[in-house]
Each structure stands twice: as C-alpha cells, then as structure tokens.
Design a protein around this motif. Structure first.
Motif, short mmCIF file in Angstrom:
data_model
loop_
_atom_site.label_atom_id
_atom_site.label_comp_id
_atom_site.label_asym_id
_atom_site.label_seq_id
_atom_site.Cartn_x
_atom_site.Cartn_y
_atom_site.Cartn_z
N ASN B 46 29.87 38.78 34.42
CA ASN B 46 30.86 37.74 34.20
C ASN B 46 30.33 36.34 34.51
O ASN B 46 31.03 35.50 35.04
N LEU B 47 29.04 36.15 34.24
CA LEU B 47 28.51 34.82 34.50
C LEU B 47 28.62 33.93 33.28
O LEU B 47 28.46 32.72 33.37
N LEU B 48 28.87 34.58 32.15
CA LEU B 48 29.00 33.78 30.94
C LEU B 48 30.47 33.60 30.63
O LEU B 48 31.15 34.56 30.28
N GLY B 49 30.97 32.39 30.78
CA GLY B 49 32.35 32.09 30.41
C GLY B 49 33.38 32.78 31.28
O GLY B 49 34.51 32.92 30.89
N ASN B 50 33.01 33.25 32.44
CA ASN B 50 33.99 33.87 33.31
C ASN B 50 33.71 33.47 34.76
O ASN B 50 32.70 32.86 35.04
N ASP B 51 34.60 33.85 35.64
CA ASP B 51 34.42 33.39 37.02
C ASP B 51 34.68 34.53 37.97
O ASP B 51 35.57 34.48 38.79
N SER B 52 33.92 35.59 37.83
CA SER B 52 34.17 36.77 38.63
C SER B 52 34.03 36.48 40.12
O SER B 52 34.84 36.92 40.91
N VAL B 53 32.99 35.74 40.50
CA VAL B 53 32.79 35.43 41.91
C VAL B 53 33.98 34.63 42.41
O VAL B 53 34.57 34.93 43.46
N GLU B 54 34.36 33.63 41.63
CA GLU B 54 35.49 32.78 42.02
C GLU B 54 36.78 33.60 42.09
O GLU B 54 37.56 33.46 43.02
N SER B 55 36.94 34.48 41.09
CA SER B 55 38.16 35.29 41.06
C SER B 55 38.20 36.23 42.28
O SER B 55 39.25 36.42 42.88
N LEU B 56 37.03 36.81 42.63
CA LEU B 56 36.98 37.69 43.80
C LEU B 56 37.26 36.90 45.07
O LEU B 56 37.98 37.37 45.96
N GLN B 57 36.68 35.69 45.15
CA GLN B 57 36.93 34.85 46.33
C GLN B 57 38.41 34.55 46.47
O GLN B 57 38.96 34.59 47.57
N GLU B 58 39.05 34.28 45.32
CA GLU B 58 40.48 33.98 45.32
C GLU B 58 41.29 35.20 45.79
O GLU B 58 42.22 35.08 46.58
N GLN B 59 40.88 36.39 45.31
CA GLN B 59 41.59 37.62 45.71
C GLN B 59 41.44 37.87 47.20
O GLN B 59 42.39 38.24 47.88
N VAL B 60 40.20 37.65 47.70
CA VAL B 60 39.95 37.85 49.14
C VAL B 60 40.79 36.87 49.94
O VAL B 60 41.41 37.23 50.95
N ARG B 61 40.83 35.61 49.48
CA ARG B 61 41.58 34.58 50.19
C ARG B 61 43.08 34.93 50.23
O ARG B 61 43.71 34.90 51.27
N SER B 62 43.62 35.31 49.05
CA SER B 62 45.06 35.59 49.03
C SER B 62 45.39 36.85 49.82
O SER B 62 46.45 36.91 50.45
N LEU B 63 44.49 37.85 49.83
CA LEU B 63 44.74 39.05 50.63
C LEU B 63 44.72 38.72 52.12
O LEU B 63 45.52 39.25 52.89
N SER B 64 43.79 37.83 52.52
CA SER B 64 43.72 37.43 53.93
C SER B 64 45.01 36.74 54.34
O SER B 64 45.57 37.04 55.41
N VAL B 65 45.48 35.83 53.48
CA VAL B 65 46.73 35.10 53.77
C VAL B 65 47.88 36.10 53.88
O VAL B 65 48.68 36.06 54.82
N ALA B 66 47.95 37.03 52.91
CA ALA B 66 49.04 38.02 52.89
C ALA B 66 48.99 38.89 54.15
O ALA B 66 50.04 39.18 54.75
N ASN B 67 47.78 39.29 54.56
CA ASN B 67 47.67 40.14 55.75
C ASN B 67 48.08 39.40 57.02
O ASN B 67 48.76 39.96 57.88
N ASN B 68 47.66 38.14 57.12
CA ASN B 68 48.06 37.34 58.29
C ASN B 68 49.57 37.21 58.35
O ASN B 68 50.18 37.31 59.41
N GLU B 69 50.15 36.99 57.16
CA GLU B 69 51.59 36.82 57.08
C GLU B 69 52.29 38.12 57.48
O GLU B 69 53.26 38.11 58.23
N LEU B 70 51.77 39.26 56.98
CA LEU B 70 52.38 40.55 57.30
C LEU B 70 52.27 40.86 58.79
O LEU B 70 53.20 41.40 59.39
N ARG B 71 51.13 40.47 59.38
CA ARG B 71 50.94 40.69 60.82
C ARG B 71 52.01 39.93 61.61
O ARG B 71 52.64 40.48 62.51
N ALA B 72 52.21 38.66 61.22
CA ALA B 72 53.20 37.83 61.91
C ALA B 72 54.60 38.41 61.72
O ALA B 72 55.41 38.46 62.65
#
Lengths: 281, 252
Positions: B46-72
């Motif tokens: 996905n290096l041509l015309g796609n953003d797999s690394v960015e998309s994965l980073q975004e998924q990791v970030r949103s999962l971290s936020v969701a987990n912190n929120e669930l913990r609270a």
C-alpha cells in the motif's frame, strides 16, 4: 535528402543484419564491405549494445535499490503497528467485557437494594417511584424487544484523497436523518455504536470517526433503536427516497428489522456527571 | 564465384541480427517483468496511492483512546458498584443515595428547570411570507448538540433524549410539533441554549449558511449571549415524558 536517408537506412540494415528492418536487397556497389571490416563492424555494434545494456541495468539497479529499501522499512513498521493493534484490540475486547459485567452487576445491586428498601412509608414509596421515572427518562434501563438496526459506511474502496467525492463519505446529516426518523416514530431507546443517546448527545462525524456523547467511534456507524412496529418502519426506511439517494451515492447502508434487540442502559457515568455538573446539579 | 560466398555471409548476418534482437527483447521483457513485480510489491504494501502505515497508526491511536476511555468508565462503574454494595441494608443511607440519584438524573434527563450562561436565538417571522420548517429547527438543534450545548429548549419545549420535531398540518396551515406538542408560532421561535459562551459564539459564526437560509426564507435572526438563560423542564404531562408503566409482578 531522401537518397541520403535511404543510403543510411540500407547501411544500418546491413550492419545489424538486414532481417531486422525487413530489407533483403543487395547493397549498392559503394557500400560493399570487406570481410575483415565486416567483423570489426559487428564487434563494434555488439560492444555498443553491451554498453547500452550495462547502462540500462546499472540505471535500473540505481532506481530499484532505494525503492527496495523503501519497501523494507515500512514493512517493518507495518508489522510493528499490526502487532500493537492486535494487542490493543484484545485489550479493548477485555475492557468491553468488564464494562458489560460491571453494568449488569450495578443493575443487580440496585434492584437488590431497592427490594430491601422499607416501603412502608409513603415518602419512601414516592421516592422510589420518582427514582424509577427519572431513571427511565434518563436511559438507565435496558430495552429488549423489537427494533431496527441501521448501519452506515463510506463507499467501498475509496482512498480518502483529493479524488474522493464528498458524497462518497457518510456525514453527520446522514446519521441524523435516521436518528431523527426513529425519534419521530417514538423510539423508546436509541444507541449509536453502543452509546445510549442522551438529551443533548452530539453526533459529530470527524473523518472516519463519529463522536457520540464524548467518545469517538470508528466506522461503521451503527444506529440501533427499540421501537414499536419496527418491521413496518424498517420497510418504510428501505423505501424512503433518502435511503435510495444514499445507495446511489455508493454508501453502504443496511437497514434491518431485529426481532429482539437489546439496548444497553446509559453506562457512561462520567458523561452523566459532567452534564449534571454543567447544569448546576 | 563470389555470389555463394556473399549469400552465406548475408545469411550469417541475418542470423546474428535475429539473435541480437531476440536477446534485446528478452532483456527488455525481463526488465519489464522486474518493474511490474516491483510495482505489485509496492501496491501490496500500500505504498502506491494508499496510506497503510498512516491508516494503521490511526487505528492504533483510536484504539488507545478508546481503551483509556473504557478504563476510566469501568473505574467509575466500579466505584458506583462499591457504593451500592456499601449501602447494604442501611435504610437511611439508601434513601439518601436514591434521593441524590433522583436529583442528578432528573437534571440529566431534562426533568428539572435549569439556568446558566448561554445563547438565545430569536427567529422572527413577522415579515410577510416568512416561514420556517421543522427541518430547519432540527438542523439547528443537531448543530447545537454538536457544539456542546448542555440544555436546549425551543418555544419552551425542553429537548430530551427522545425529542422529535416534525411538520404536521397541511401546506396551507403548516404546524410544527415538538415532544408531541404544538409549538407553531406566527411571530417568532425562541431557541434557548445553555453552554460555554466561547463554543456558542463559534457555533453562531460557523453556521452562517443556516442563518443565510433562514434570512432567504424571510426570517429575521438575532442572537444574544446572556449570563443567565433559564430553560424549563419537560412537562410531566408531555407526550415525551415516558414512564415505565409495566412492573413485573413478583411470583409468590
């Protein structure tokens, strides 16, 4: 000019072996080549070809090498991120289980406490009734019964770049359409991506996420509602012009009647507390 | 005598030419295949015309936020559960707890009148031909929710979790109902909001298309940001006030 070109063409044809240009005619007298010269000429041609090939391979290698490195580094990064994502996903599932278990334990404890409450006085009876009324209105109860589930997703295969059309993405207005429709048909309980809707719940799409109450949820956006006459309403929605328009935009929309849907009670006590505090409660 | 020799030479040259052109084609094909493989590899990453690394980073970030929120959230639920267990058989403690819970949930559900800093939107319909529809009010209400409003009322009808706003009546006599109650007015619609002043000012500035649309429909829109806005509770006799009337009968 034309004669010169023809002469050059014939010489070239002769040098690289005639067949290449489809010419099989004898050379004119003045271009007759001696056998020794012929060998030298062929060797020179071969040398030039080898040089051109070498140059091509060298250039290709120069261009491919950095690209190869480029593929290697992201691959390692992708592997690391995938591993991290899997871990977080597992943790998320565990936390969700805990959340459901705690919410259910609270309900049980609450009911048990209420059953132990001395209801011999009118004051206590009134308090219990008032508590049940506000709990119901505040969404602190579980709905189980007929319902509708609507799922909304962006058009399949879009790249979210400058070529992506605005119409190919799910917007706030699309989610609001279904929520408002369900409210207008007296839905008893509504949740979006598992978050029970409160009086001023924001439904705000930010990129591929939606903000419900105070939490961002990833796509797909799932709206679930407990409602009477759900089967007929689901059919109404499927026949609506708005639904048809969304489908023609390429959005992935599913509307289904669910015989027994479960809408969990409001479990975000932090959100409730924040709202109450802001309103001076 | 020279002719057969020349013919042999020509035939040899033709063969050499064909061999060289074959070799050239082979090398060219090889290079082409290599390039295609390279492009395919890049596409799979996905290096041509796609953003797999960015998309994965975004998924990791949103999962971290969701987990912190669930913990609270779980910590808060845990505290609530502990409190309920602690109450046990103590009647006084229970009564105090439910009284306090009833009060705060009543505020949350919109069953208590509230006041606080906010915004009043006045939509004046006195100009001839001016009109407003339920969908206009819905758009404003939904946008206010998105802007972080804490409480909203329209023509004294409080917005609650199940509030509906819809058009009724005919084309000649249109009506707007909210919470199952008519709120139609010939003169004006007043939207009262409690929320942070800065956010509400941003809301007014940001949603100019809504105000322009209303102005085009002949409405005059004015805004004020009083330090204290009062918002009524949902009336107990309102159709939107829903009660759990079905109580399970305990089995003997």
């Amino acid at each position: 000019m034309k004669a010169k070109f023809l002469k050059f063409r014939r010489k070239l044809s002769y040098r690289i072996g005639e067949g290449l240009l489809g010419e099989d005619r004898p050379l004119p007298e003045e271009t007759t080549v001696l056998p020794s010269k012929d060998k030298w000429s062929l060797a020179l041609t071969g040398l030039i070809l080898v040089l051109i090939l070498g140059l091509t391979v060298f250039t290709a290698q120069q261009r491919l090498s950095p690209r190869h490195r480029l593929t290697q580094i992201p691959q390692e990064e992708i592997n690391r991120l995938t591993e991290e994502k899997d871990k977080l996903r597992d943790e998320n599932a565990r936390l969700r289980d805990d959340n459901l278990r705690l919410a259910s334990a609270i309900n049980e404890a609450r009911e048990e406490n209420l059953s132990l409450l001395d209801l011999s006085t009118e004051e206590n009876q009134a308090l219990l009734q008032a508590y049940r009324d506000v709990s119901y209105q505040a969404g602190f109860w579980t709905y189980e019964g007929p319902g509708i589930r609507v799922s909304l997703q962006d058009k399949e295969g879009i790249r979210y770049d400058k070529n992506t059309l605005v119409t190919e993405i799910v917007h706030d207005a699309d989610v609001h359409y279904y929520v408002d429709f369900l409210k207008a048909h007296e839905a008893l309980a509504i949740q979006v991506n598992g978050e029970r809707l409160a009086p001023t719940s924001p439904l705000l799409c930010v990129g591929s996420s939606i903000l419900v109450n105070r939490v961002y949820h990833a796509t797909p956006f799932v709206i679930e509602a407990g409602i009477d006459d759900a089967e007929a309403l689901a059919q109404n929605l499927l026949n609506s012009r708005t639904y048809q328009a969304m489908v023609s935009r390429g959005l992935r929309v599913t509307i289904e009647y669910v015989e027994n849907i479960k809408i969990e009670p409001q479990d975000d006590l932090i959100y409730v507390e924040e709202q109450v505090k802001r309103l001076g409660g | 005598m020279k002719k057969p020799k020349m013919r042999r030479k020509n035939s040899w040259r033709r063969k050499a030419g064909k061999a060289i052109s074959l070799l050239l084609c082979f090398i060219l094909g090889l290079l082409l295949a290599l390039q295609m493989k390279n492009v395919a590899d890049l596409k799979s990453l996905n290096l041509l015309g796609n953003d797999s690394v960015e998309s994965l980073q975004e998924q990791v970030r949103s999962l971290s936020v969701a987990n912190n929120e669930l913990r609270a959230r779980n910590a808060s639920l845990n505290a609530n559960l502990e409190e309920l267990v602690r109450l046990g058989n103590d009647d006084n403690a229970q009564i105090n707890f439910y009284r306090q819970q009833t009060e705060s949930l009543s505020v949350f559900a919109g069953l208590t009148p509230v006041k606080g800093p906010g915004l009043i939107i006045d939509i004046n319909l006195t100009q001839p031909g001016a009109n407003i529809s339920a969908s206009n009010l819905l758009v404003i209400k939904n946008a206010l929710n998105g802007a972080g409003a804490n409480a909203i009322s329209i023509n004294d009808q409080r917005v609650v979790a199940t509030t509906d706003i819809a058009n009724t009546g005919s084309d000649t006599h249109p009506n707007i109902i909210m919470n199952g109650t008519g709120i139609t007015s010939d003169s004006h619609y007043e939207i009262r909001v409690i929320g942070e002043e800065r956010k509400l000012k941003d809301f007014v500035d940001f949603h100019t298309p809504i105000w322009d649309h209303l102005k085009q429909a002949g409405c005059m829109v004015s805004f004020s940001f009083p330090e204290e806005v009062e918002i009524p509770a949902l009336a107990k006799d309102s159709p939107a006030f829903r009660q759990q009337l079905l109580e399970p009968v305990p089995t003997p």
